[in-house]
Design a protein around this motif. Structure first.
Motif, PDB file in Angstrom:
ATOM      1  N   GLU A 183       0.771  -0.945   0.126  1.00 47.32           N
ATOM      2  CA  GLU A 183       0.490  -0.009  -0.072  1.00 47.32           C
ATOM      3  C   GLU A 183       0.530   1.273   0.268  1.00 47.32           C
ATOM      4  O   GLU A 183       1.893   1.269   0.578  1.00 47.32           O
ATOM      5  CB  GLU A 183      -0.678   0.081   1.113  1.00 47.32           C
ATOM      6  N   HIS A 185      -0.159   5.667   0.076  1.00 47.23           N
ATOM      7  CA  HIS A 185      -1.302   6.466   0.516  1.00 47.23           C
ATOM      8  C   HIS A 185      -1.467   6.846   1.866  1.00 47.23           C
ATOM      9  O   HIS A 185      -0.395   7.544   2.222  1.00 47.23           O
ATOM     10  CB  HIS A 185      -2.813   5.836   0.686  1.00 47.23           C
ATOM     11  N   HIS A 189      -0.062   6.204   9.865  1.00 46.11           N
ATOM     12  CA  HIS A 189      -0.907   4.806  10.712  1.00 46.11           C
ATOM     13  C   HIS A 189      -0.262   5.336  11.589  1.00 46.11           C
ATOM     14  O   HIS A 189       0.841   5.446  11.319  1.00 46.11           O
ATOM     15  CB  HIS A 189      -0.828   3.625   9.714  1.00 46.11           C
TER      16      HIS A 189
HETATM   17 MN    MN Z   1      -2.412   1.081   5.153  1.00 44.94          MN
END
Ligand code: MN
Ligand code: UGY
Length: 250
Positions: A183, A185, A189
């Motif tokens: 991923e 993006h 996180h």
């Molecule tokens: Mn992610």
């Protein structure tokens, strides 16, 4: 004692891995009978904080700063969340989301314990009702296969609606299961490994990870995970969601 100065802990511009052996416990401003470890914060470039509060019996959570929302997940111990409409007993796996501007709650530990806390500044959107108090226990949340894989089960602890600009999810992987793609993006996180082990790819590095490890992934940090060991691996993680990539209104 660590006579050779080794740790898996590393802090980089795009990500950080913080292993428990490098935790430094300090007072938590505003909290009573509690100390804590601030794992992730704006001081490292993050747009939120993630910390563990270490609670004595009778510990009381600090007040929320203006405009800040808080998510609490109980790792250990018991507590009572006093709300305007009654008291809620919390135990391992219980969670509560306290929206910005909700001063009414009081979180009091009824036994020694540990809580994981995420905080961010709420981004309001014209025409969208602000988020509400959410509380529950992870066992009450249904899991769904992630992108069709029954060996990677995802629980969303908060409603995925425009009112909420923070998501907190729990991922459970069977041994050998993995994120189906690398991923990359715009969302950030903050993650705590709850159980098991595996290998996390962060940017252009691969890290062995295990229960107790904290990971920060900055926006656009390429990320991938594969679960190892013989038992399932679980992690809980934060993600900023449902807001324009151009930022909030001022
Ligand atoms: Mn992610
Ligand atoms: O929700 C997520 O972006 C999730 N799939 N990312 C991750 O587990 N690193």
């Amino acid at each position: 004692m660590n006579p050779l100065g080794h740790s898996r802990t590393t802090v980089r511009r795009t990500h950080a891995l913080i292993a428990p052996d490098s935790h430094v416990v300090a007072p938590l401003p505003g909290w009573e009978n509690a100390r804590g470890v601030i794992h992730i914060s704006p001081a490292m470039g993050a747009g939120f904080t993630q910390y563990t509060a270490l609670l004595d019996r009778g510990a009381v959570a600090g007040p929320l700063d203006q405009g800040i929302e808080r998510f609490i997940y109980m790792l250990e111990g018991t507590a009572v969340l006093e709300t305007g409409d009654g008291n809620v007993n919390m135990r391992e796996g219980s969670f509560a989301f306290l929206p910005a501007g909700h001063g009414a709650q009081r979180f009091v530990a009824t036994a020694p314990g540990r809580v994981l806390v995420f905080e961010k500044r709420f981004v309001a959107v014209d025409g969208v009702e602000p988020c509400t108090v959410v509380r529950g226990h992870e066992s009450e949340i249904a899991a769904a296969p992630f992108m069709g894989d029954p060996d990677a089960q995802l629980k969303l602890l908060l409603p995925d609606t425009p009112a909420f600009d923070m998501a907190i999810n729990i991922f459970k992987y069977s041994p050998g299961a993995m994120l189906p793609q690398v991923e990359c993006h715009v969302m950030e996180h903050g993650l705590l490994m709850l159980q098991g082990m595996g290998v996390y790819r962060l940017d252009d590095r691969w890290y062995p990870v295990t229960a107790g490890d904290v990971i920060w992934m900055a926006p656009y940090c390429p990320q991938w995970f594969i679960a190892g060991g013989k038992t399932p691996s679980r992690y809980i993680y934060y993600k900023d969601v449902n807001r324009s990539a151009l930022g909030g209104k001022d």
